[in-house]
Design an enzyme around this catalytic site. Sequence first.
Site, short mmCIF file in Angstrom:
data_model
loop_
_atom_site.label_atom_id
_atom_site.label_comp_id
_atom_site.label_asym_id
_atom_site.label_seq_id
_atom_site.Cartn_x
_atom_site.Cartn_y
_atom_site.Cartn_z
N HIS A 96 -12.45 84.10 35.34
CA HIS A 96 -13.40 82.99 35.21
C HIS A 96 -13.15 82.22 33.93
CE1 HIS A 96 -17.32 80.92 35.41
NE2 HIS A 96 -17.33 81.11 34.10
N GLU A 97 -12.99 82.94 32.82
CA GLU A 97 -12.73 82.27 31.55
C GLU A 97 -11.37 81.56 31.57
OE1 GLU A 97 -15.09 81.81 29.63
OE2 GLU A 97 -16.43 83.30 30.53
N HIS A 100 -11.71 78.18 32.92
CA HIS A 100 -12.10 77.16 31.94
C HIS A 100 -10.88 76.63 31.19
CE1 HIS A 100 -16.32 77.45 32.62
NE2 HIS A 100 -16.44 78.69 32.18
#
Length: 224
Positions: A96-97, A100
């Site tokens: 998920h990170e 980003h």
Amino acid sequence: MFMYLLFALPAMLLGMWAQYKVKSNYRKYAQVGTSQGLTGAQVARQLLDAKGLQHVRVEEVSGFLSDHYDPRSKVLRLSPEVYRTPSVAAAGIAAHEMGHALQDAQSYAPLKARTALVPGVQVGGWVGPLMLMIGLIFSLNGLAILGLILFSATAVFALVTLPVEFDASRRAKALLESHNILFADEMVGVNKVLDAAALTYVAAAIQALSTVLYYAFIIFGSRD
């Protein structure tokens, strides 16, 4: 107090439920190992390199679920439980990170907008309510309305955060599968962890909007 609860209680209850779901799903899938035995740090590094983002560093940061990507310094920071653990939950959070970081590399518009809003939110989040209260106490409606406008930046920030977080989770799920890091049965846990995390951002947005509406009610209701 009654009016405040009328505005705030639904969002507070949703926030509490979201936090419960995040923690319970994280605890469950932090105990489920991945087939390849990759830690969160290794998952992040592998995905970053696969997308040509070798310049993005992966670092460990203290705190429970303090994971985040810093677009200014190009650093992906993972909490100790995610950085060091070869679990389904850690893989999902790390991916998920990384999502980003990929958004940043591709100049994803909502992420750029959220980053640009940070200074305004930092100022408006504490100056706005102060101006609003002073305006109400001394019957300075113009000052109170200006305070409301400044504080509204927090709600705008929360709303802009939603597509940023949803898109990062979508990218994470696709990357974990397309790069064969997790298998289908392991993705069940990733989905539950990331979907629960998404609910916390929905709750935060509703809470921010509710607070703005409550302040607006105080200002414009006091005119009657």
